[in-house]
Design a protein around this motif. Structure first.
Motif, PDB file in Angstrom:
ATOM      1  N   ASP A 212      12.085  19.065  78.838  1.00  0.00           N
ATOM      2  CA  ASP A 212      11.239  17.876  79.002  1.00  0.00           C
ATOM      3  C   ASP A 212      11.972  16.583  78.639  1.00  0.00           C
ATOM      4  O   ASP A 212      11.354  15.571  78.332  1.00  0.00           O
ATOM      5  N   VAL A 213      13.318  16.625  78.680  1.00  0.00           N
ATOM      6  CA  VAL A 213      14.093  15.442  78.269  1.00  0.00           C
ATOM      7  C   VAL A 213      14.708  14.713  79.464  1.00  0.00           C
ATOM      8  O   VAL A 213      15.544  13.832  79.288  1.00  0.00           O
ATOM      9  N   SER A 304      17.707  12.472  73.333  1.00  0.00           N
ATOM     10  CA  SER A 304      16.593  13.380  73.021  1.00  0.00           C
ATOM     11  C   SER A 304      17.033  14.840  72.975  1.00  0.00           C
ATOM     12  O   SER A 304      16.209  15.727  72.778  1.00  0.00           O
ATOM     13  N   THR A 305      18.308  15.081  73.178  1.00  0.00           N
ATOM     14  CA  THR A 305      18.815  16.457  73.165  1.00  0.00           C
ATOM     15  C   THR A 305      19.612  16.708  71.886  1.00  0.00           C
ATOM     16  O   THR A 305      19.911  15.785  71.125  1.00  0.00           O
ATOM     17  N   THR A 306      19.967  17.946  71.662  1.00  0.00           N
ATOM     18  CA  THR A 306      20.785  18.288  70.494  1.00  0.00           C
ATOM     19  C   THR A 306      22.209  17.766  70.638  1.00  0.00           C
ATOM     20  O   THR A 306      22.957  17.712  69.662  1.00  0.00           O
ATOM     21  N   HIS A 328      23.055  23.046  75.682  1.00  0.00           N
ATOM     22  CA  HIS A 328      22.020  22.273  75.001  1.00  0.00           C
ATOM     23  C   HIS A 328      20.648  22.335  75.682  1.00  0.00           C
ATOM     24  O   HIS A 328      19.673  21.819  75.127  1.00  0.00           O
ATOM     25  N   PHE A 329      20.572  22.965  76.857  1.00  0.00           N
ATOM     26  CA  PHE A 329      19.287  23.038  77.564  1.00  0.00           C
ATOM     27  C   PHE A 329      18.737  24.460  77.645  1.00  0.00           C
ATOM     28  O   PHE A 329      17.583  24.645  78.009  1.00  0.00           O
ATOM     29  N   THR A 330      19.549  25.440  77.333  1.00  0.00           N
ATOM     30  CA  THR A 330      19.111  26.825  77.502  1.00  0.00           C
ATOM     31  C   THR A 330      19.284  27.597  76.191  1.00  0.00           C
ATOM     32  O   THR A 330      20.095  27.217  75.343  1.00  0.00           O
ATOM     33  N   PRO A 331      18.560  28.703  76.034  1.00  0.00           N
ATOM     34  CA  PRO A 331      18.761  29.560  74.854  1.00  0.00           C
ATOM     35  C   PRO A 331      20.179  30.102  74.830  1.00  0.00           C
ATOM     36  O   PRO A 331      20.853  30.168  75.856  1.00  0.00           O
ATOM     37  N   THR A 332      20.607  30.513  73.662  1.00  0.00           N
ATOM     38  CA  THR A 332      21.990  30.962  73.490  1.00  0.00           C
ATOM     39  C   THR A 332      22.350  32.110  74.417  1.00  0.00           C
ATOM     40  O   THR A 332      23.431  32.122  75.018  1.00  0.00           O
ATOM     41  N   TYR A 333      21.435  33.068  74.575  1.00  0.00           N
ATOM     42  CA  TYR A 333      21.754  34.222  75.406  1.00  0.00           C
ATOM     43  C   TYR A 333      21.831  33.847  76.885  1.00  0.00           C
ATOM     44  O   TYR A 333      22.545  34.484  77.671  1.00  0.00           O
TER      45      TYR A 333
END
Length: 541
Positions: A212-213, A304-306, A328-333
């Protein structure tokens, strides 16, 4: 940044899987060598011409969907100075496959050539062909570091592993299975590699879009938000360069051994052509995720992101926008699958480059020097050539140059030097050794005089629109195409003149080092060269 354990597990699992399939394919190749009526070199280079439609479509597509393809497209779309209009590589490669299927696959496959340089050898003789063959061998090798640089940089971002470790492990795996099984290992591993590329990248797309960023990419396509529209724009003075880039990636691909190796290994002429048409759709499907992910990155409020501010472009990390976005937009896996896609893409192209360089070197250079070489000797030459090409290509990653430098150098050599030569040898009867030599010299000299800022070559021959920027002359005309056409005209004119002079007795026959008099005098009706069509059987694996 800490080591990404899921990413490391994914990478190790992929290497083990690919190496296992490569070894299995090598066993299959060895069994075929014992039963094959053709030479062992033909089994190594062309899988005994038994590549089926499905396998051929996979290996053709996978060869072009490399790390530079995936990361390069994303980088260009994200770059506010370029955008989508400068990132049409999937479309360009797709068009090149269609052209190849329509015009090149049939004359090459029906003559049962082994390498792209075989028609040169048939027409010009072994010595001149061996000299011309040096260029495509060099091209294949210098494309290897561009791939490995993209891989090393990506894995450094996501896995936090040293650049050299990533590069050398990947190169070693590709070298090992290519040495063991030749085209069989390359083709079967391509199936796994392309499948992983498609699965991984398309798996990542929904997760990237779920964020949502960012602003809706349909709104940022033509409106300036966080940066310029991601569709890009084309200024009038940039049209010449754009035309050059477009033609290099379309018709220029016809002068690459990797393409012809796939059509020549197919089980029949019709299969070779259909493979090209299927692959034309495959590269579009493989290229879309990079475009979509880059479009999201261009529409994102990075604060707004990590990742934080400033944006990757402002930090000078635009080249790595795809792995950064996945991280930075998806889960680690999920990002681990993304890195798997890049690794797979790089290896699917790297192994092809190594095998193509070895094919031309062994068939058109080494066998010219050692015409009486036995099959066993050639097998050792093949293995050693793959290893040497891999080591040289990997070592070039330490030079001061990026992905773009290696790509520009390779594409210049194929498009300006080899492509006009291939056109003449396949589709005209008038060409001969004198024309081929003049075309080679014209292409090399003109391209050097036109300059290339990225390679440090100054502009000496200035075409219309050439301007001075920051003390460096920049060409605005399509200079690569001008050089290619100049070489093409030179080949035809000098060939015609030489043939006329020797056949009319103006020049003594003892001066005819390329023996063009035996070809007969050229006439205005000279069309496509005569081809001895061979009957081939449709045998598939």
């Amino acid at each position: 940044m800490a080591l990404s354990v899921p990413g490391l597990i994914m990478m190790v699992a992929f290497y083990v899987l690919v190496l296992g399939i490569g070894i299995w394919a090598s066993v299959k190749s060895k069994k075929m060598e014992k039963n094959a009526l053709s030479s062992r070199t033909e089994v190594s280079f062309l899988a005994n011409r038994r590549v089926s439609l499905l396998l051929g479509a996979f290996t053709m597509t996978a060869t072009w969907v490399g790390g530079a393809f995936i990361i390069g497209v994303a980088e260009s779309v994200y770059d506010p100075k370029k955008g989508l209009i400068w990132a049409l590589v999937p479309l360009q490669v797709s068009i090149s496959f269609i052209i190849g299927g329509l015009f090149f696959a049939k004359p090459m496959r029906e003559n049962n050539y082994i390498s792209m340089m075989d028609p040169f050898q048939r027409k010009y003789g072994k010595s001149l062909t061996a000299a011309l063959a040096i260029v495509p061998v060099v091209v294949e090798i210098i494309w290897v570091p561009g791939l490995l640089i993209s891989l090393g940089a990506t894995m450094s971002v996501i896995l936090d592993l040293p650049f050299s470790v990533c590069v050398w492990i990947s190169a070693a795996v590709a070298i090992v299975y290519t040495v063991l099984g030749g085209l069989y290992s390359v083709a079967y591993t391509d199936v796994v590699q392309l499948s992983l590329v498609l699965l991984s990248l398309w798996l990542c797309v929904p997760f990237v879009f779920a964020s949502d960023v960012y602003i809706d990419i349909t709104k940022t396509a033509f409106n300036h938000t966080y940066q310029a529209p991601w569709t890009g724009h084309l200024e009038s003075e940039e049209v010449g360069g754009w035309i050059d880039n477009f033609l290099v990636m379309t018709v220029g691909n016809m002068a690459v051994q990797d393409f012809h190796q796939r059509t020549l290994s197919s089980s029949s002429t019709s299969t070779a052509r259909i493979i090209c048409f299927i692959a034309a759709g495959g590269v579009i499907v493989a290229g879309l995720p990079s475009v979509l992910i880059a479009a999201v990155a261009a529409s994102t409020d990075w604060n707004s992101t990590t990742y934080g501010s400033p944006s990757p472009y402002e930090r000078g990390e635009g080249a790595m926008v795809l792995p950064i976005t996945l991280q930075h937009f998806t889960p680690t896996y999920i990002s681990a699958f993304g890195i798997g896609a890049v690794v797979a893409a790089v290896m699917s192209s790297a192994d092809s480059f190594l095998l193509s360089a070895t094919t031309i070197f062994t068939t058109n250079i080494y066998q010219t020097i050692r015409s009486q070489a036995s099959d066993k000797e050639l097998q050792w030459v093949i293995r050693l050539s793959i290893v040497v090409a891999g080591l040289v290509g990997t070592s070039l990653t330490y030079l001061d140059g990026g992905i773009l430098v290696f790509w520009i150098l390779g594409s210049d050599l194929t498009y300006t030097i080899i492509f006009p030569q291939l056109i003449c040898v396949l589709f005209t009867q008038v060409s001969n050794g004198y024309g081929a030599t003049s075309g080679y010299l014209v292409a090399v000299v003109m391209r050097l005089l036109c300059g290339e800022p990225l390679l440090g070559l100054p502009v000496i021959l200035r075409f219309p629109g050439c301007i001075l920027e920051d003390g460096v002359y920049i060409q605005r005309s399509p200079v690569k195409t001008v050089c290619m056409l100049s070489a093409l005209v030179s080949i035809l004119m000098v060939s015609y003149a030489a043939s006329l002079l020797f056949n009319k007795g103006v020049l003594p026959e003892r001066w005819d080092v390329f023996k063009v008099k035996s070809q007969g005098a050229p006439t205005p009706a000279d069309g496509a060269r005569e081809t001895d069509f061979l009957n081939d059987t449709d045998t598939r694996c």
